[in-house]
Design a protein around this motif. Structure first.
Motif, PDB file in Angstrom:
ATOM      1  N   VAL A  77      36.338  43.650  32.159  1.00 49.75           N
ATOM      2  CA  VAL A  77      36.679  43.529  33.658  1.00 49.75           C
ATOM      3  C   VAL A  77      36.137  42.351  34.323  1.00 49.75           C
ATOM      4  N   PRO A  78      34.855  41.785  34.136  1.00 56.36           N
ATOM      5  CA  PRO A  78      34.494  40.699  34.915  1.00 56.36           C
ATOM      6  C   PRO A  78      35.278  39.458  34.011  1.00 56.36           C
ATOM      7  N   LEU A  79      35.571  39.308  32.833  1.00 58.91           N
ATOM      8  CA  LEU A  79      36.344  38.279  32.442  1.00 58.91           C
ATOM      9  C   LEU A  79      37.698  38.290  32.787  1.00 58.91           C
ATOM     10  N   LYS A  80      38.313  39.557  32.912  1.00 58.21           N
ATOM     11  CA  LYS A  80      39.853  39.417  33.479  1.00 58.21           C
ATOM     12  C   LYS A  80      39.736  39.002  35.008  1.00 58.21           C
ATOM     13  N   LEU A  81      39.007  39.576  35.759  1.00 59.02           N
ATOM     14  CA  LEU A  81      38.852  39.131  36.790  1.00 59.02           C
ATOM     15  C   LEU A  81      38.885  37.428  37.201  1.00 59.02           C
ATOM     16  N   ALA A  82      37.677  36.984  36.362  1.00 54.91           N
ATOM     17  CA  ALA A  82      37.219  35.703  36.650  1.00 54.91           C
ATOM     18  C   ALA A  82      38.497  34.789  36.157  1.00 54.91           C
ATOM     19  N   LEU A  83      39.319  35.128  35.168  1.00 61.45           N
ATOM     20  CA  LEU A  83      40.163  34.462  34.453  1.00 61.45           C
ATOM     21  C   LEU A  83      41.517  34.400  35.760  1.00 61.45           C
ATOM     22  N   ALA A  84      41.464  35.566  36.261  1.00 69.50           N
ATOM     23  CA  ALA A  84      42.714  35.864  37.047  1.00 69.50           C
ATOM     24  C   ALA A  84      42.448  35.080  38.337  1.00 69.50           C
ATOM     25  N   LEU A  85      41.010  35.008  38.978  1.00 65.39           N
ATOM     26  CA  LEU A  85      40.692  34.169  40.053  1.00 65.39           C
ATOM     27  C   LEU A  85      40.815  32.754  39.772  1.00 65.39           C
ATOM     28  N   GLY A  86      40.422  32.162  38.425  1.00 60.25           N
ATOM     29  CA  GLY A  86      40.425  30.906  38.252  1.00 60.25           C
ATOM     30  C   GLY A  86      41.859  30.434  38.471  1.00 60.25           C
ATOM     31  N   VAL A  87      42.729  31.088  37.568  1.00 58.84           N
ATOM     32  CA  VAL A  87      44.111  30.631  37.590  1.00 58.84           C
ATOM     33  C   VAL A  87      44.758  30.643  38.879  1.00 58.84           C
ATOM     34  N   ALA A  88      44.528  31.771  39.815  1.00 57.97           N
ATOM     35  CA  ALA A  88      45.062  31.864  41.134  1.00 57.97           C
ATOM     36  C   ALA A  88      44.539  30.730  41.971  1.00 57.97           C
ATOM     37  N   LEU A  89      43.260  30.211  41.771  1.00 56.60           N
ATOM     38  CA  LEU A  89      42.864  29.239  42.636  1.00 56.60           C
ATOM     39  C   LEU A  89      43.526  27.998  42.270  1.00 56.60           C
ATOM     40  N   LEU A  90      43.861  27.542  40.675  1.00 52.76           N
ATOM     41  CA  LEU A  90      44.487  26.738  40.355  1.00 52.76           C
ATOM     42  C   LEU A  90      45.984  26.570  40.871  1.00 52.76           C
ATOM     43  N   LEU A  91      46.617  27.705  40.810  1.00 54.47           N
ATOM     44  CA  LEU A  91      47.911  27.800  41.174  1.00 54.47           C
ATOM     45  C   LEU A  91      48.150  27.523  42.852  1.00 54.47           C
ATOM     46  N   ASN A  92      47.082  28.006  43.357  1.00 55.32           N
ATOM     47  CA  ASN A  92      47.152  27.989  44.951  1.00 55.32           C
ATOM     48  C   ASN A  92      47.012  26.483  45.268  1.00 55.32           C
ATOM     49  N   SER A  93      46.294  25.736  44.338  1.00 52.99           N
ATOM     50  CA  SER A  93      46.300  24.244  45.046  1.00 52.99           C
ATOM     51  C   SER A  93      47.444  23.522  44.392  1.00 52.99           C
ATOM     52  N   MET A  94      48.248  24.269  43.704  1.00 48.20           N
ATOM     53  CA  MET A  94      49.541  23.367  43.153  1.00 48.20           C
ATOM     54  C   MET A  94      50.314  23.011  44.333  1.00 48.20           C
ATOM     55  N   ARG A  95      51.252  21.993  43.948  1.00 41.48           N
ATOM     56  CA  ARG A  95      52.219  21.759  45.127  1.00 41.48           C
ATOM     57  C   ARG A  95      53.915  22.097  44.358  1.00 41.48           C
ATOM     58  N   THR A  96      53.836  21.895  43.268  1.00 41.31           N
ATOM     59  CA  THR A  96      55.130  22.097  42.482  1.00 41.31           C
ATOM     60  C   THR A  96      55.129  22.869  41.649  1.00 41.31           C
ATOM     61  N   GLY A  97      56.019  23.676  41.255  1.00 43.64           N
ATOM     62  CA  GLY A  97      56.255  24.298  39.910  1.00 43.64           C
ATOM     63  C   GLY A  97      55.237  25.620  40.075  1.00 43.64           C
ATOM     64  N   LYS A  98      54.795  26.053  41.372  1.00 46.04           N
ATOM     65  CA  LYS A  98      54.005  27.405  41.477  1.00 46.04           C
ATOM     66  C   LYS A  98      54.832  28.506  40.849  1.00 46.04           C
ATOM     67  N   GLY A  99      56.027  28.477  41.548  1.00 44.69           N
ATOM     68  CA  GLY A  99      56.745  29.770  41.203  1.00 44.69           C
ATOM     69  C   GLY A  99      56.915  29.960  39.631  1.00 44.69           C
ATOM     70  N   PHE A 100      57.012  28.945  38.859  1.00 53.29           N
ATOM     71  CA  PHE A 100      57.316  28.936  37.344  1.00 53.29           C
ATOM     72  C   PHE A 100      55.943  29.521  36.777  1.00 53.29           C
ATOM     73  N   TYR A 101      55.001  28.963  37.058  1.00 54.08           N
ATOM     74  CA  TYR A 101      53.572  29.228  36.482  1.00 54.08           C
ATOM     75  C   TYR A 101      53.155  30.675  36.853  1.00 54.08           C
ATOM     76  N   ARG A 102      53.363  30.955  38.227  1.00 49.05           N
ATOM     77  CA  ARG A 102      53.198  32.439  38.458  1.00 49.05           C
ATOM     78  C   ARG A 102      53.790  33.338  37.628  1.00 49.05           C
ATOM     79  N   SER A 103      55.167  33.069  37.278  1.00 49.39           N
ATOM     80  CA  SER A 103      55.901  33.848  36.435  1.00 49.39           C
ATOM     81  C   SER A 103      55.335  33.891  35.106  1.00 49.39           C
ATOM     82  N   ALA A 104      55.148  32.817  34.601  1.00 49.88           N
ATOM     83  CA  ALA A 104      54.528  32.667  33.335  1.00 49.88           C
ATOM     84  C   ALA A 104      53.328  33.352  32.889  1.00 49.88           C
ATOM     85  N   PHE A 105      52.418  33.217  34.044  1.00 44.20           N
ATOM     86  CA  PHE A 105      51.084  34.082  33.717  1.00 44.20           C
ATOM     87  C   PHE A 105      51.309  35.458  34.000  1.00 44.20           C
ATOM     88  N   TYR A 106      52.324  35.942  34.949  1.00 45.52           N
ATOM     89  CA  TYR A 106      52.623  37.334  35.434  1.00 45.52           C
ATOM     90  C   TYR A 106      53.115  38.087  34.036  1.00 45.52           C
TER      91      TYR A 106
END
Lengths: 456, 324
Positions: free
Chosen positions: B107-136
């Protein structure tokens, strides 16, 4: 199944002119009833055509487990049966042993056993004792099921408390598949009848000392670790004058007996004489997944029918040896390889009995099935089949006859209900030993405690 | 259910039925008349809840006090299943231990990873949609048996992971066959499916007003400071939501363990998770009573853990309307 012709003839309601809404609007209670009954129809919709027969046509279900060769041969025999009985259709299904056993148990619990089901020796008590199997006595008496040419002792393995619930499909025995070429390289004589467990261990040691390598550079060991096999333990136990079960609810051995057996195999594992933990834990019953099938060990404890899987995999140098003895006393016995039963709720027991009789007693079926389920129980068929056998199949057939001469006991009573579970537990608990999480004595205590809970 | 004869329960609810009758043209009676069709349309769901959830639960509670092997009628044994579970069955405790280890690690590992990637995606300007789908994507696929089987093949003896590690001189002989590592194969598979909490985190991150960050930046807060003092507190309701959801799910992990251990929970019981053992007791060993008892203990345990999480949440979850 096929749609009933009646449906087409009814006029399509959509075409009928619609009456004004106000007049047809039903009272609320009626509407509720309509919704409920529609739901009920939906819920029961799956069991539309349960009878299995229409217009004198009879459909039987027939299920078994086995390998590809057995599936092919059995389907061929079934085709022949259908040709001879044009009014009967047989729907077949098959799987590997483990999934088959689970599926059958679920079906049996739902009162929906196939019309004809292949059964394991271990399942007889469980199914017969809970009235899921049909009493075959009347069909035997009427001659619909012919058992005259059967070996009497073998026949009795399908009986439970005096009632014949199933018929054996073949007889078989245990032994060791071994690679004679490797044995020769190690300077070990081919196993002779009456060889002892000590000689067995020494042979394995000599092979391991060769320092051969298997695929991926893994060490090639003398034996497959047989500590996982409840059957192997049974042979070992019987050669010491004991047995697995004393009665329906009592073990025939103590934790000390089991600890001794597992200490014996565990010591050999530590010496590198038998397969190592990671390879032992992959044993699943299929020859390809065991250490010998993966070219990591020179022998494997096995029943004769699965033994036939080895020569095609490993070559003609693989032969079948008798089970080692304790000071000359053998623990081996002839067992039904599998049995055939008829489901208690079968709607066509007569046709089901005909199918059983055909598979077991018809010469043409015998020719097709060969020894894919061990030596046929009908001795005339066995004689007939044996003439065409060659290679490993011939070896097995002769072995079966030879084994009888070394002295085998009659098969013990069918194992109690809990044994289906305990057989699996046996190998699982032994994993605690090979992964060194428990000592043989601790593991044996755990197994015996579990067995006692299972049998009570 | 007609207007003339209101059901007694409905009548009792209203304090003054006489007033209603005196004024028939008012809203309430009209609404009452329309309740009938509503219930009819709801009936599939009500029936579903009663027949498919409540009734089976009641039966399972009853069965948990019996010895039931699916063939013979259930035999009443009182609390014996529970007693056996807690005092006589070492495998039960092993399965509890395995499950707890899994929950605490995954649980902690998964949440940490999810939060980390979400932070990265949130700061992205382009390609957010693609990466969001890819990680989902793994979350969509991951629940399936086939992915678990592929996973098993990857980590098995002679599988890709084993080969790669052997290539750099680490010979594991397959993680699946190693009782110390097998459970982590399941953990990795779960963690890899971090897509669902990630999407929720992402939504939460986008809710945080940018002027808060700007204010923090003006006050001289660095990125880390901003993360700890702004992002985490503002995100805490979402974090809490994900934590509760993932914890409950993790207690019920089944498919990956079933596939990776070929249904056996091996080697040496190392992947014999609670639900897997429950399944084995019920469907392979035909001890439905025992399995039912296990199910009820699991239900109570999950309930207790959830209550504890809610209690602790008071000290670390902040809602915007509380702060004002």
């Amino acid at each position: 199944m096929t749609s009933t012709p009646g449906i087409r003839r009814t006029p399509r309601t959509a075409r009928r002119p619609r009456t004004p809404r106000s007049r047809t609007r039903p009272p609320r209670a009626l509407a509720a009833l309509a919704v409920l009954s529609a739901l009920a129809l939906l819920l029961s919709g799956c069991s539309g055509d349960a009878s299995g027969s229409s217009g004198g046509k009879v459909t039987l279900t027939f299920a078994w487990w086995g390998n590809d060769d057995r599936h092919k041969r059995t389907n061929e025999a079934v085709d022949l049966f259908e040709k001879r009985h044009p009014n009967v259709t047989v729907r077949t299904s098959f799987a590997s042993y483990e999934s088959y056993v689970q599926k059958l148990a679920t079906q049996a619990a739902g009162g929906d056993l196939p019309d004809v089901a292949q059964l394991d020796y271990r399942q007889i008590s469980q199914y017969a004792g809970s009235d899921t199997l049909r009493d075959l006595g009347p069909y035997v008496k009427s001659g619909a099921l012919r058992t005259g040419a059967f070996d009497k002792e073998l026949l009795s393995t399908g009986a439970y408390e005096g009632t014949q619930y199933a018929l054996p499909m073949g007889s078989g025995t245990t032994g060791f598949a071994y690679d004679a070429a490797v044995f020769e390289k190690a300077g070990v004589d081919p196993p002779k009848p009456g060889w002892t467990w000590q000689e067995w261990a020494d042979a394995g040691r000599a092979v391991s000392d060769l320092g051969l390598k298997g695929p991926n550079g893994k060490p090639y060991t003398g034996h497959t670790d047989m500590g996982v096999h409840e059957d192997a333990f049974e042979m070992w136990l019987r050669s010491r004058g004991k047995q697995l079960y004393a009665s329906e609810d009592e073990l025939g051995f103590t934790a000390r007996d089991l600890a001794r057996f597992w200490s014996f195999t565990d010591k050999l594992r530590r010496e590198g004489v038998v397969s190592q933990a990671k390879d032992t834990s992959q044993i699943s019953g299929a020859v390809e997944s065991g250490p010998m099938g993966r070219k990591l060990a020179a022998t494997d404890f096995t029943w004769d029918a699965p033994f036939l899987g080895y020569p095609p995999l490993l070559g003609d140098s693989v032969h079948f040896a008798p089970v080692p003895t304790t000071g000359g006393k053998a623990g081996q016995y002839i067992k039904p390889t599998m049995l055939l039963g008829v489901g208690a709720n079968s709607e066509h027991p007569k046709e089901a009995a005909e199918l059983v009789d055909f598979l077991l007693n018809d010469p043409a079926a015998g020719d097709i099935l060969g020894v894919t389920r061990g030596v046929p129980p009908n001795q005339e068929i066995a004689e007939r089949v044996s003439k065409d056998l060659k290679g490993p199949e011939k070896e097995l057939y002769d072995f079966g006859k030879k084994v009888i001469r070394y002295g085998v006991d009659p098969p013990p009573k069918a194992p109690p209900r809990g044994d289906v579970v305990l057989q699996v537990s046996f190998s699982r608990v032994y994993q605690q030993v090979v992964y060194e999480r428990q000592s043989p004595a601790e593991a044996a205590e755990e197994y015996v405690a579990e067995a006692e809970r299972e049998l009570r | 259910m007609t207007a003339q004869a209101p059901p007694p329960a409905a009548a009792a609810e209203r304090p003054a039925p006489a007033r209603d009758r005196a004024a028939p043209g008012r809203r309430r009676p009209v609404r009452r008349e329309r309740q009938g069709p509503a219930y009819i349309f709801l009936s599939p769901w009500i029936l579903g809840v009663v027949l498919l959830t409540l009734a089976p639960m009641a039966v399972s509670l009853y069965l948990s006090f019996t010895d039931y092997n699916l063939f013979d009628p259930p035999k009443w044994v009182g609390l014996r299943n529970y007693a056996e579970m807690f005092t006589e069955d070492p495998r039960y405790w092993r399965s509890v231990g395995t499950t707890l280890l899994y929950v605490v690690v995954a649980v902690p590992l998964k949440l940490a990873l999810a939060l980390g990637v979400a932070l990265l995606l949130n700061s992205m300007r382009t390609g957010k949609g693609f990466y969001r789908s890819a990680f989902y994507a793994p979350s969509l696929l991951g629940a399936s048996m086939s992915i678990a089987l592929v996973w098993r093949a990857l980590f098995n003896d002679g599988g890709t992971v084993d080969e790669l590690l052997s290539g750099v001189g680490i010979n594991t002989g397959g993680w699946v066959a190693d009782p110390d590592l097998a459970v982590f194969v399941v953990v990795l598979l779960t963690v890899w499916q971090f897509g669902a909490p990630m999407v929720i985190f992402l939504a939460g991150l986008q809710q945080i007003p940018t002027d808060v960050y700007e204010a923090a930046a003006l006050d001289g807060a660095g990125r880390w400071r901003q993360f700890v003092s702004v992002t985490l507190p503002m995100l805490s309701p979402v974090l809490f939501f994900n934590l509760v959801l993932e914890t409950i799910q993790s207690f019920q992990v089944f498919t990956p363990a079933f596939a990776i251990s070929a249904g056996k929970g091996g080697p040496a019981d190392s992947t014999n998770f609670y639900t897997l053992y429950l399944y084995e007791r019920g469907f392979s060993a035909s001890h439905m009573g025992y399995a039912s008892a296990m199910a009820w203990v699991l239900l109570l345990a999950i309930g207790a853990v959830t209550v504890v999480l809610f209690r602790t949440s008071r000290s670390w979850v902040f809602y915007a309307n509380e702060e004002g």
